[in-house]
Scaffold this motif. Sequence first.
Motif, PDB file in Angstrom:
ATOM      1  N   CYS A   1      38.483  83.302  19.221  1.00 41.01           N
ATOM      2  CA  CYS A   1      39.618  83.051  18.331  1.00 41.01           C
ATOM      3  C   CYS A   1      40.662  84.137  18.597  1.00 41.01           C
ATOM      4  CB  CYS A   1      39.150  83.112  16.878  1.00 41.01           C
ATOM      5  SG  CYS A   1      40.482  82.912  15.668  1.00 41.01           S
TER       6      CYS A   1
ATOM      7  N   HIS B   1      42.824  80.727  11.831  1.00 42.29           N
ATOM      8  CA  HIS B   1      41.703  80.933  12.750  1.00 42.29           C
ATOM      9  C   HIS B   1      41.418  79.623  13.477  1.00 42.29           C
ATOM     10  CE1 HIS B   1      40.683  84.958  11.291  1.00 42.29           C
ATOM     11  NE2 HIS B   1      41.063  84.493  10.094  1.00 42.29           N
TER      12      HIS B   1
ATOM     13  N   CYS C   1      41.737  86.136  16.522  1.00 44.40           N
ATOM     14  CA  CYS C   1      41.324  87.330  15.772  1.00 44.40           C
ATOM     15  C   CYS C   1      40.285  88.147  16.543  1.00 44.40           C
ATOM     16  CB  CYS C   1      40.777  86.944  14.390  1.00 44.40           C
ATOM     17  SG  CYS C   1      39.164  86.145  14.450  1.00 44.40           S
TER      18      CYS C   1
HETATM   19 ZN   LIG Z   1      39.417  83.965  13.954  1.00 44.89          ZN
END
Ligand SMILES: [Zn+2]
Length: 148
Positions: A24, A58, A26
């Motif tokens: 992802c 996300h 993140c």
């Molecule tokens: Zn994420």
Amino acid sequence: MSSSNSSSTPTDRVAKQRGIHTRCNCGEAVSHFTSKTVRNLGRLFHRCPMGSEMDKTHLFKWTDKSVVEEIEDFQDLFDVLLVDNIEFQKSVRAGETMMKGHESKIEEMEDAIAHCEEKITECIRELRIIKALFVCCLVMVFMYLAYA
Ligand SMILES: [Zn+2]
């Protein structure tokens, strides 16, 4: 194969990610799941452990859509490779034509060299005859001077 736009907002970034991702935005590793909802029962998806279908910050993607994107991207790449291959084939044919032209010129040059060699051999033969005639004339002149 994947792509993303780093100048987009986080929401856009997640939405524009194409293909199958392993991470992802993140940084979390993406996991694969099978949907158990009535609406998408048995449908495969992959998502960030922090995300969900509703959370657009996300990664959450249906795997079948990601696979279609991979195939589309591959098709684009394949089209480029196909055009490159066609151009390469044209270059090879042009090279072969040029090579045949050079081979023809080489054969002409070999014929010219063979002709020159024949002429040189003929000239050497004529020079030997002239030399023999000259020696013969010289002997006759000496004989004339000696007995005259
Ligand atoms: Zn994420």
